[in-house]
Design a protein around this motif. Structure first.
Motif, PDB file in Angstrom:
ATOM      1  N   UNK A  79       0.822  -1.206   0.000  1.00  0.00           N
ATOM      2  CA  UNK A  79       0.000   0.000   0.000  1.00  0.00           C
ATOM      3  C   UNK A  79       0.858   1.260   0.000  1.00  0.00           C
ATOM      4  N   UNK A  80       2.009   1.199   0.659  1.00  0.00           N
ATOM      5  CA  UNK A  80       2.863   2.394   0.721  1.00  0.00           C
ATOM      6  C   UNK A  80       3.998   2.348  -0.298  1.00  0.00           C
ATOM      7  N   UNK A  81       4.032   1.323  -1.150  1.00  0.00           N
ATOM      8  CA  UNK A  81       5.034   1.261  -2.190  1.00  0.00           C
ATOM      9  C   UNK A  81       6.402   0.854  -1.723  1.00  0.00           C
ATOM     10  N   UNK A  82       6.475  -0.021  -0.718  1.00  0.00           N
ATOM     11  CA  UNK A  82       7.757  -0.496  -0.209  1.00  0.00           C
ATOM     12  C   UNK A  82       8.001  -1.930  -0.684  1.00  0.00           C
ATOM     13  N   UNK A  83       9.243  -2.216  -1.025  1.00  0.00           N
ATOM     14  CA  UNK A  83       9.601  -3.579  -1.411  1.00  0.00           C
ATOM     15  C   UNK A  83       9.928  -4.445  -0.207  1.00  0.00           C
ATOM     16  N   UNK A  84       9.991  -3.861   0.976  1.00  0.00           N
ATOM     17  CA  UNK A  84      10.391  -4.560   2.194  1.00  0.00           C
ATOM     18  C   UNK A  84       9.169  -4.859   3.060  1.00  0.00           C
ATOM     19  N   UNK A  85       8.740  -6.122   3.151  1.00  0.00           N
ATOM     20  CA  UNK A  85       7.540  -6.434   3.941  1.00  0.00           C
ATOM     21  C   UNK A  85       7.764  -6.422   5.443  1.00  0.00           C
ATOM     22  N   UNK A  86       8.999  -6.639   5.915  1.00  0.00           N
ATOM     23  CA  UNK A  86       9.220  -6.821   7.348  1.00  0.00           C
ATOM     24  C   UNK A  86       9.480  -5.502   8.074  1.00  0.00           C
ATOM     25  N   UNK A  87      10.094  -4.550   7.414  1.00  0.00           N
ATOM     26  CA  UNK A  87      10.353  -3.241   8.027  1.00  0.00           C
ATOM     27  C   UNK A  87      10.102  -2.168   6.976  1.00  0.00           C
ATOM     28  N   UNK A  88       8.848  -2.039   6.540  1.00  0.00           N
ATOM     29  CA  UNK A  88       8.559  -1.203   5.367  1.00  0.00           C
ATOM     30  C   UNK A  88       8.668   0.290   5.658  1.00  0.00           C
ATOM     31  N   UNK A  89       9.348   0.984   4.773  1.00  0.00           N
ATOM     32  CA  UNK A  89       9.415   2.435   4.798  1.00  0.00           C
ATOM     33  C   UNK A  89       9.281   2.931   3.374  1.00  0.00           C
ATOM     34  N   UNK A  90       8.662   4.097   3.212  1.00  0.00           N
ATOM     35  CA  UNK A  90       8.446   4.626   1.879  1.00  0.00           C
ATOM     36  C   UNK A  90       8.299   6.136   1.937  1.00  0.00           C
ATOM     37  N   UNK A  91       8.892   6.857   1.007  1.00  0.00           N
ATOM     38  CA  UNK A  91       8.678   8.305   0.948  1.00  0.00           C
ATOM     39  C   UNK A  91       7.248   8.665   0.603  1.00  0.00           C
ATOM     40  N   UNK A  92       6.487   7.707   0.072  1.00  0.00           N
ATOM     41  CA  UNK A  92       5.080   7.983  -0.229  1.00  0.00           C
ATOM     42  C   UNK A  92       4.259   8.155   1.041  1.00  0.00           C
ATOM     43  N   UNK A  93       4.682   7.488   2.149  1.00  0.00           N
ATOM     44  CA  UNK A  93       3.930   7.563   3.404  1.00  0.00           C
ATOM     45  C   UNK A  93       4.897   7.480   4.586  1.00  0.00           C
ATOM     46  N   UNK A  94       5.333   8.637   5.100  1.00  0.00           N
ATOM     47  CA  UNK A  94       6.274   8.638   6.226  1.00  0.00           C
ATOM     48  C   UNK A  94       5.607   8.803   7.591  1.00  0.00           C
ATOM     49  N   UNK A  95       4.280   8.671   7.660  1.00  0.00           N
ATOM     50  CA  UNK A  95       3.547   9.068   8.861  1.00  0.00           C
ATOM     51  C   UNK A  95       3.042   7.910   9.707  1.00  0.00           C
ATOM     52  N   UNK A  96       3.833   6.858   9.893  1.00  0.00           N
ATOM     53  CA  UNK A  96       3.445   5.799  10.804  1.00  0.00           C
ATOM     54  C   UNK A  96       2.961   4.559  10.090  1.00  0.00           C
ATOM     55  N   UNK A  97       2.548   3.574  10.891  1.00  0.00           N
ATOM     56  CA  UNK A  97       2.134   2.281  10.355  1.00  0.00           C
ATOM     57  C   UNK A  97       1.130   1.637  11.309  1.00  0.00           C
ATOM     58  N   UNK A  98       0.408   0.618  10.870  1.00  0.00           N
ATOM     59  CA  UNK A  98      -0.531  -0.072  11.763  1.00  0.00           C
ATOM     60  C   UNK A  98       0.197  -0.946  12.773  1.00  0.00           C
ATOM     61  N   UNK A  99      -0.407  -1.136  13.934  1.00  0.00           N
ATOM     62  CA  UNK A  99       0.155  -2.028  14.945  1.00  0.00           C
ATOM     63  C   UNK A  99       0.091  -3.465  14.469  1.00  0.00           C
ATOM     64  N   UNK A 100       1.126  -4.214  14.773  1.00  0.00           N
ATOM     65  CA  UNK A 100       1.115  -5.650  14.523  1.00  0.00           C
ATOM     66  C   UNK A 100       0.739  -6.387  15.797  1.00  0.00           C
ATOM     67  N   UNK A 101      -0.145  -7.367  15.668  1.00  0.00           N
ATOM     68  CA  UNK A 101      -0.431  -8.264  16.773  1.00  0.00           C
ATOM     69  C   UNK A 101      -1.347  -7.745  17.851  1.00  0.00           C
ATOM     70  N   UNK A 102      -1.873  -6.537  17.695  1.00  0.00           N
ATOM     71  CA  UNK A 102      -2.779  -6.002  18.717  1.00  0.00           C
ATOM     72  C   UNK A 102      -3.715  -4.986  18.076  1.00  0.00           C
ATOM     73  N   UNK A 103      -4.998  -5.151  18.304  1.00  0.00           N
ATOM     74  CA  UNK A 103      -6.000  -4.197  17.839  1.00  0.00           C
ATOM     75  C   UNK A 103      -6.172  -3.126  18.913  1.00  0.00           C
TER      76      UNK A 103
END
Length: 279
Positions: A79-103
């Motif tokens: 969704x953010x255009x990153x090739x890295x699934x485990x530690x994704x970062x992208x200049x398209x979206x630098x404003x955070x990420x969803x929590x893993x493992x907890x709602x």
């Protein structure tokens, strides 16, 4: 434990129905929640902002910024255009990420307001927590602080762009003692869980743990009512929560304005490579 309305179980038989039905391949819907329900939905975890001032965002809001699409099998890194699934970062979206493992608690409570209308036994629910969570065991933790030019360092939940530094280790007591940690487990492929029992409306207290100086929140990894009318699962490596139930329940979850949810099928994959829409 966190609340006197929820008790640790010393008998795992209440969960004996799950292992034969959580039979899907690792990373699939029924590898997390049980097979055999009429319908399933995936609730996307809100996107935590990098600063305290910014509110949580929906994946659909992120898609409008990145020019990509949200769909039932969407993966965050795609969704953010990153090739890295485990530690994704992208200049398209630098404003955070969803929590893993907890709602997070607000959408969890919104979900429970729907769930309570679709069970005959809301006063008798089982909550399962992965045995590996650090707050259950305690130990030494490092204290993360931020240095503000005008005042002394202070603990903060999210650092944003402020300068951070680690202080010395801090001893943190576990939420469970040694005897409690020997309680029987629900054993599923790759994951073992401690079991707790209580009413559904005690979940807000259950998810919060006080472990000074590191209080926090952790939603159950699995929970269901005694009548098994539905089952909710949050795999520790997923940034979404799955709900299994009848068609009316799933329709109600999908219709909730407080949740960002999509219908999924029992065999759908939610692995890192499942998103073939956002290349």
């Amino acid at each position: 434990m966190w609340t006197d309305r929820v008790r640790l179980l010393d008998d795992a038989s209440v969960a004996s129905w799950l292992p034969p039905r959580v039979s899907g391949a690792m990373g699939t819907v029924t590898g997390v929640v049980p097979a055999g329900y009429p319908a399933y939905t995936r609730v996307l975890h809100p996107v935590d902002a990098e600063t305290d001032r910014a509110p949580a965002a929906r994946w659909s809001e992120v898609a409008r910024v990145t020019g990509r699409r949200v769909h039932p099998l969407v993966q965050w890194h795609r969704l953010i255009g990153s090739a890295e699934p485990w530690n994704p970062e992208s200049p398209l979206w630098p404003e955070g990420r969803p929590n893993q493992g907890s709602l997070a608690t607000p959408p969890l409570l919104a979900l429970c307001r729907v769930l309570v209308e679709h069970t005959r036994t809301p006063e008798d629910c089982t909550f399962a927590l992965w045995e590996g969570f650090g707050h259950l065991h305690g130990g030494m933790r490092m204290l993360l602080t931020a240095q503000h030019p005008s005042r002394a360092p202070r603990r903060i939940p999210r650092l944003g762009r402020r300068r951070a530094r680690w202080t010395s280790g801090v001893p943190v007591p576990g939420a469970l003692d040694d005897t409690e940690l020997r309680a029987p487990r629900l054993e599923l492929p790759g994951r073992d869980y401690l079991l707790f029992a209580g009413p559904l409306d005690a979940i807000e207290d259950f998810v919060r743990y006080e472990s000074d100086p590191f209080p926090g929140e952790q939603s159950p990894n699995l929970f269901w009512p005694a009548d098994r009318s539905w089952c909710v699962g949050t795999e520790i490596d997923f940034d979404s929560t799955l709900v299994a139930g009848d068609a009316d329940l799933i329709a109600a979850v999908l219709a909730s304005r407080e949740l960002e949810a999509w219908p999924v099928l029992p065999g759908d994959s939610l692995r890192y490579d499942a998103d073939t829409v956002n290349g």
